[in-house]
Design a protein around this motif. Structure first.
Motif, PDB file in Angstrom:
ATOM      1  N   ARG A  66      75.085  71.593  69.528  1.00  0.00           N
ATOM      2  CA  ARG A  66      75.046  70.168  69.865  1.00  0.00           C
ATOM      3  C   ARG A  66      76.362  69.575  70.570  1.00  0.00           C
ATOM      4  N   HIS A  67      77.407  70.342  69.864  1.00  0.00           N
ATOM      5  CA  HIS A  67      78.798  69.527  70.241  1.00  0.00           C
ATOM      6  C   HIS A  67      79.114  70.136  71.539  1.00  0.00           C
ATOM      7  N   ARG A  68      78.579  71.265  72.037  1.00  0.00           N
ATOM      8  CA  ARG A  68      78.870  71.868  73.304  1.00  0.00           C
ATOM      9  C   ARG A  68      78.021  71.116  74.343  1.00  0.00           C
ATOM     10  N   ILE A  69      76.810  70.583  74.047  1.00  0.00           N
ATOM     11  CA  ILE A  69      76.041  69.917  75.061  1.00  0.00           C
ATOM     12  C   ILE A  69      76.675  68.453  75.072  1.00  0.00           C
ATOM     13  N   ILE A  70      77.136  67.657  73.896  1.00  0.00           N
ATOM     14  CA  ILE A  70      77.660  66.413  74.272  1.00  0.00           C
ATOM     15  C   ILE A  70      79.064  66.403  74.890  1.00  0.00           C
ATOM     16  N   THR A  71      79.618  67.578  74.587  1.00  0.00           N
ATOM     17  CA  THR A  71      80.873  67.677  75.396  1.00  0.00           C
ATOM     18  C   THR A  71      80.915  67.999  76.668  1.00  0.00           C
ATOM     19  N   LYS A  72      79.827  68.142  77.294  1.00  0.00           N
ATOM     20  CA  LYS A  72      79.248  68.789  78.477  1.00  0.00           C
ATOM     21  C   LYS A  72      79.901  70.124  78.881  1.00  0.00           C
ATOM     22  N   GLN A  73      79.960  70.969  77.839  1.00  0.00           N
ATOM     23  CA  GLN A  73      80.247  72.377  78.043  1.00  0.00           C
ATOM     24  C   GLN A  73      79.189  73.202  78.542  1.00  0.00           C
ATOM     25  N   LEU A  74      77.795  72.423  78.247  1.00  0.00           N
ATOM     26  CA  LEU A  74      76.653  73.094  78.810  1.00  0.00           C
ATOM     27  C   LEU A  74      76.205  71.838  79.797  1.00  0.00           C
ATOM     28  N   LYS A  75      75.450  72.411  80.868  1.00  0.00           N
ATOM     29  CA  LYS A  75      74.849  71.650  81.934  1.00  0.00           C
ATOM     30  C   LYS A  75      73.383  71.572  81.996  1.00  0.00           C
ATOM     31  N   PRO A  76      72.806  70.310  82.373  1.00  0.00           N
ATOM     32  CA  PRO A  76      71.349  70.099  82.471  1.00  0.00           C
ATOM     33  C   PRO A  76      70.610  71.278  82.940  1.00  0.00           C
ATOM     34  N   GLY A  77      69.634  71.821  82.433  1.00  0.00           N
ATOM     35  CA  GLY A  77      68.863  72.853  83.010  1.00  0.00           C
ATOM     36  C   GLY A  77      69.411  74.370  82.748  1.00  0.00           C
ATOM     37  N   GLN A  78      70.449  74.433  82.095  1.00  0.00           N
ATOM     38  CA  GLN A  78      71.213  75.772  81.518  1.00  0.00           C
ATOM     39  C   GLN A  78      70.282  76.472  80.916  1.00  0.00           C
ATOM     40  N   ARG A  79      70.188  77.673  81.015  1.00  0.00           N
ATOM     41  CA  ARG A  79      69.560  78.523  80.184  1.00  0.00           C
ATOM     42  C   ARG A  79      70.207  78.782  78.781  1.00  0.00           C
ATOM     43  N   LEU A  80      69.780  78.997  77.593  1.00  0.00           N
ATOM     44  CA  LEU A  80      70.182  78.975  76.627  1.00  0.00           C
ATOM     45  C   LEU A  80      69.671  80.357  75.862  1.00  0.00           C
ATOM     46  N   PRO A  81      69.969  81.700  76.168  1.00  0.00           N
ATOM     47  CA  PRO A  81      69.438  82.943  75.666  1.00  0.00           C
ATOM     48  C   PRO A  81      69.654  83.295  74.284  1.00  0.00           C
ATOM     49  N   GLU A  82      68.681  83.209  73.658  1.00  0.00           N
ATOM     50  CA  GLU A  82      68.843  83.583  71.887  1.00  0.00           C
ATOM     51  C   GLU A  82      69.837  84.649  71.641  1.00  0.00           C
ATOM     52  N   VAL A  83      69.479  85.827  72.316  1.00  0.00           N
ATOM     53  CA  VAL A  83      70.360  86.947  72.077  1.00  0.00           C
ATOM     54  C   VAL A  83      72.152  86.503  72.196  1.00  0.00           C
TER      55      VAL A  83
END
Length: 226
Positions: free
Chosen positions: A19-36
Protein backbone atom coordinates in the motif's frame (compact mmCIF):
# COMPACT_ATOMS: atom_id res chain seq x y z
CA UNK A 1 10.78 10.28 7.09
CA UNK A 2 8.42 7.34 7.19
CA UNK A 3 7.67 6.21 10.75
CA UNK A 4 8.37 2.51 11.55
CA UNK A 5 5.31 0.33 11.82
CA UNK A 6 4.48 -2.61 14.03
CA UNK A 7 3.09 -5.55 12.08
CA UNK A 8 0.90 -8.18 13.70
CA UNK A 9 1.17 -10.74 10.88
CA UNK A 10 3.17 -11.35 7.72
CA UNK A 11 0.07 -10.53 5.67
CA UNK A 12 -0.24 -7.18 7.47
CA UNK A 13 3.42 -6.45 6.71
CA UNK A 14 2.98 -7.22 2.99
CA UNK A 15 -0.27 -5.23 2.85
CA UNK A 16 1.24 -2.14 4.47
CA UNK A 17 4.38 -2.27 2.33
CA UNK A 18 2.49 -2.70 -0.93
CA UNK A 19 0.00 0.00 0.00
CA UNK A 20 2.86 2.38 0.79
CA UNK A 21 4.49 1.65 -2.58
CA UNK A 22 1.18 2.27 -4.36
CA UNK A 23 0.48 5.55 -2.56
CA UNK A 24 4.02 6.84 -3.07
CA UNK A 25 3.66 5.95 -6.76
CA UNK A 26 6.50 3.43 -6.78
CA UNK A 27 4.02 1.15 -8.54
CA UNK A 28 2.02 2.28 -11.56
CA UNK A 29 -1.63 1.75 -12.59
CA UNK A 30 -2.03 -1.52 -14.45
CA UNK A 31 1.33 -2.92 -13.27
CA UNK A 32 1.42 -6.69 -12.68
CA UNK A 33 1.96 -7.88 -9.11
CA UNK A 34 3.38 -11.44 -9.31
CA UNK A 35 2.93 -13.28 -6.02
CA UNK A 36 6.25 -15.14 -6.31
CA UNK A 37 8.28 -11.98 -6.94
CA UNK A 38 6.64 -10.12 -4.05
CA UNK A 39 7.16 -13.08 -1.72
CA UNK A 40 10.88 -13.24 -2.57
CA UNK A 41 11.35 -9.47 -2.22
CA UNK A 42 9.69 -9.37 1.18
CA UNK A 43 11.02 -12.65 2.52
CA UNK A 44 7.65 -14.30 3.12
CA UNK A 45 5.67 -17.18 1.66
CA UNK A 46 3.02 -16.71 -1.02
CA UNK A 47 0.14 -17.15 1.45
CA UNK A 48 0.50 -13.73 3.18
CA UNK A 49 1.09 -12.12 -0.21
CA UNK A 50 -2.18 -13.59 -1.47
CA UNK A 51 -3.99 -12.34 1.64
CA UNK A 52 -2.52 -8.86 1.25
CA UNK A 53 -3.50 -8.69 -2.41
CA UNK A 54 -7.07 -9.70 -1.56
CA UNK A 55 -7.22 -6.94 1.05
CA UNK A 56 -5.94 -4.38 -1.45
CA UNK A 57 -8.47 -5.66 -3.96
CA UNK A 58 -11.29 -5.07 -1.46
CA UNK A 59 -10.17 -1.42 -1.32
CA UNK A 60 -10.18 -1.13 -5.10
CA UNK A 61 -6.42 -0.66 -5.41
CA UNK A 62 -5.71 -4.07 -6.94
CA UNK A 63 -7.50 -6.31 -9.43
CA UNK A 64 -7.22 -10.05 -8.84
CA UNK A 65 -7.98 -11.85 -12.10
CA UNK A 66 -8.57 -15.64 -12.04
CA UNK A 67 -5.88 -17.59 -13.92
CA UNK A 68 -4.07 -14.34 -14.65
CA UNK A 69 -2.86 -13.02 -11.31
CA UNK A 70 -3.02 -9.61 -9.71
CA UNK A 71 -2.32 -6.19 -11.10
CA UNK A 72 -2.74 -2.64 -9.93
CA UNK A 73 -6.10 -1.14 -10.83
CA UNK A 74 -6.23 1.31 -13.74
CA UNK A 75 -9.61 3.09 -13.72
CA UNK A 76 -10.60 4.76 -16.98
CA UNK A 77 -11.95 8.29 -17.29
CA UNK A 78 -15.57 7.12 -17.60
CA UNK A 79 -15.34 5.15 -14.33
CA UNK A 80 -13.92 8.18 -12.54
CA UNK A 81 -16.61 10.52 -13.88
CA UNK A 82 -19.40 8.07 -13.03
CA UNK A 83 -18.12 7.73 -9.46
CA UNK A 84 -17.94 11.48 -8.98
CA UNK A 85 -21.48 11.93 -10.30
CA UNK A 86 -22.68 9.57 -7.57
CA UNK A 87 -20.46 11.17 -4.94
CA UNK A 88 -21.74 14.66 -5.77
CA UNK A 89 -25.35 13.58 -5.31
CA UNK A 90 -24.66 11.77 -2.03
CA UNK A 91 -22.55 14.51 -0.48
CA UNK A 92 -24.86 17.29 -1.62
CA UNK A 93 -27.70 15.57 0.22
CA UNK A 94 -25.48 14.88 3.24
CA UNK A 95 -24.38 18.49 3.63
CA UNK A 96 -27.92 19.78 3.09
CA UNK A 97 -29.16 17.59 5.94
CA UNK A 98 -26.13 18.40 8.08
CA UNK A 99 -26.59 22.18 8.09
CA UNK A 100 -29.46 22.12 10.60
CA UNK A 101 -28.01 19.27 12.68
CA UNK A 102 -24.36 20.29 12.89
CA UNK A 103 -23.14 20.77 16.47
CA UNK A 104 -20.28 22.93 17.76
CA UNK A 105 -18.34 19.71 18.26
CA UNK A 106 -18.78 18.82 14.59
CA UNK A 107 -17.50 22.27 13.60
CA UNK A 108 -14.45 21.94 15.85
CA UNK A 109 -13.67 18.53 14.39
CA UNK A 110 -13.95 19.91 10.87
CA UNK A 111 -11.63 22.81 11.70
CA UNK A 112 -9.10 20.45 13.27
CA UNK A 113 -9.28 18.21 10.22
CA UNK A 114 -8.52 21.09 7.85
CA UNK A 115 -5.46 22.00 9.95
CA UNK A 116 -4.28 18.37 9.88
CA UNK A 117 -4.93 18.24 6.14
CA UNK A 118 -2.76 21.31 5.57
CA UNK A 119 0.05 19.79 7.65
CA UNK A 120 -0.13 16.50 5.74
CA UNK A 121 0.10 18.36 2.44
CA UNK A 122 3.09 20.40 3.62
CA UNK A 123 4.82 17.16 4.64
CA UNK A 124 3.83 15.55 1.31
CA UNK A 125 2.35 12.66 3.29
CA UNK A 126 -0.32 11.30 0.96
CA UNK A 127 -1.28 8.45 3.31
CA UNK A 128 -2.09 10.91 6.11
CA UNK A 129 -3.66 13.37 3.69
CA UNK A 130 -6.09 10.75 2.39
CA UNK A 131 -7.00 9.82 5.96
CA UNK A 132 -7.80 13.37 7.09
CA UNK A 133 -9.44 14.30 3.79
CA UNK A 134 -11.78 11.34 4.12
CA UNK A 135 -12.42 12.26 7.76
CA UNK A 136 -13.57 15.76 6.71
CA UNK A 137 -16.22 14.39 4.38
CA UNK A 138 -17.19 11.62 6.79
CA UNK A 139 -17.85 14.11 9.61
CA UNK A 140 -20.33 15.98 7.43
CA UNK A 141 -22.03 12.74 6.42
CA UNK A 142 -22.31 11.65 10.05
CA UNK A 143 -23.77 15.05 10.97
CA UNK A 144 -26.57 14.47 8.46
CA UNK A 145 -28.15 12.12 10.99
CA UNK A 146 -28.88 9.56 8.27
CA UNK A 147 -26.88 6.38 8.95
CA UNK A 148 -27.70 4.80 5.60
CA UNK A 149 -26.56 7.90 3.74
CA UNK A 150 -23.37 8.07 5.82
CA UNK A 151 -22.59 4.44 4.91
CA UNK A 152 -23.02 5.19 1.19
CA UNK A 153 -20.80 8.27 1.49
CA UNK A 154 -18.11 6.23 3.22
CA UNK A 155 -18.24 3.68 0.40
CA UNK A 156 -17.93 6.26 -2.37
CA UNK A 157 -15.10 8.02 -0.49
CA UNK A 158 -13.10 4.78 -0.48
CA UNK A 159 -13.67 4.36 -4.21
CA UNK A 160 -12.69 7.92 -5.17
CA UNK A 161 -9.65 7.85 -2.87
CA UNK A 162 -8.32 5.15 -5.20
CA UNK A 163 -8.43 7.67 -8.05
CA UNK A 164 -6.57 10.22 -5.92
CA UNK A 165 -3.84 7.66 -5.23
CA UNK A 166 -3.35 6.98 -8.93
CA UNK A 167 -4.07 10.27 -10.67
CA UNK A 168 -3.93 13.23 -8.29
CA UNK A 169 -0.81 15.43 -8.85
CA UNK A 170 -0.28 15.53 -5.07
CA UNK A 171 3.51 15.28 -5.19
CA UNK A 172 3.91 17.76 -8.05
CA UNK A 173 1.98 20.80 -6.81
CA UNK A 174 3.07 23.52 -4.39
CA UNK A 175 -0.40 24.63 -3.31
CA UNK A 176 -3.55 22.60 -2.76
CA UNK A 177 -6.82 24.44 -3.55
CA UNK A 178 -8.81 21.67 -1.89
CA UNK A 179 -7.78 22.94 1.54
CA UNK A 180 -9.14 26.44 0.88
CA UNK A 181 -12.31 24.85 -0.51
CA UNK A 182 -12.74 22.87 2.70
CA UNK A 183 -12.30 26.06 4.76
CA UNK A 184 -15.01 27.77 2.71
CA UNK A 185 -17.35 24.84 3.30
CA UNK A 186 -16.74 25.03 7.06
CA UNK A 187 -17.51 28.77 7.03
CA UNK A 188 -20.78 28.17 5.19
CA UNK A 189 -21.72 25.48 7.70
CA UNK A 190 -20.87 27.77 10.62
CA UNK A 191 -23.25 30.39 9.16
CA UNK A 192 -25.91 27.68 8.59
CA UNK A 193 -26.09 28.78 4.95
CA UNK A 194 -27.57 25.66 3.36
CA UNK A 195 -27.57 26.76 -0.27
CA UNK A 196 -24.03 28.10 -0.14
CA UNK A 197 -22.77 24.96 1.62
CA UNK A 198 -24.34 22.72 -1.03
CA UNK A 199 -23.01 24.88 -3.88
CA UNK A 200 -19.50 24.87 -2.41
CA UNK A 201 -19.55 21.10 -1.97
CA UNK A 202 -20.65 20.59 -5.58
CA UNK A 203 -17.96 22.93 -6.85
CA UNK A 204 -15.32 21.29 -4.66
CA UNK A 205 -16.08 17.81 -6.00
CA UNK A 206 -16.23 19.02 -9.60
CA UNK A 207 -12.82 20.67 -9.27
CA UNK A 208 -11.41 17.62 -7.48
CA UNK A 209 -12.44 15.40 -10.38
CA UNK A 210 -11.00 17.81 -12.94
CA UNK A 211 -7.65 17.79 -11.11
CA UNK A 212 -7.23 14.04 -11.59
CA UNK A 213 -4.79 13.38 -14.40
CA UNK A 214 -4.58 10.19 -16.39
CA UNK A 215 -1.06 9.15 -17.50
CA UNK A 216 -1.93 9.66 -21.18
CA UNK A 217 -3.20 13.16 -20.38
CA UNK A 218 0.08 13.95 -18.62
CA UNK A 219 1.98 12.70 -21.65
CA UNK A 220 0.00 15.00 -23.94
CA UNK A 221 0.54 17.98 -21.62
CA UNK A 222 4.26 17.25 -21.45
CA UNK A 223 4.51 17.03 -25.25
CA UNK A 224 2.63 20.32 -25.68
CA UNK A 225 5.08 22.13 -23.39
CA UNK A 226 8.19 20.78 -25.11
Amino acid sequence: MREPRLYTTSADYVYQELRHRIITKQLKPGQRLPEVNIAVQMGVSRTPVREALRRLASEGLVLVIPNSGARLASPNRREIEDAYVVREQLESLAIRLAVARLSDRHLRRLEETVIAEERAFEEKNLELYLEVNESFHRIIAEASGNRVLADYVENILARTNVYIVFYDPFYDIETNPSIAEHRAIVNALRLRDEEKAVALMREHLELSMQDLRRPEEEAVQKKETE
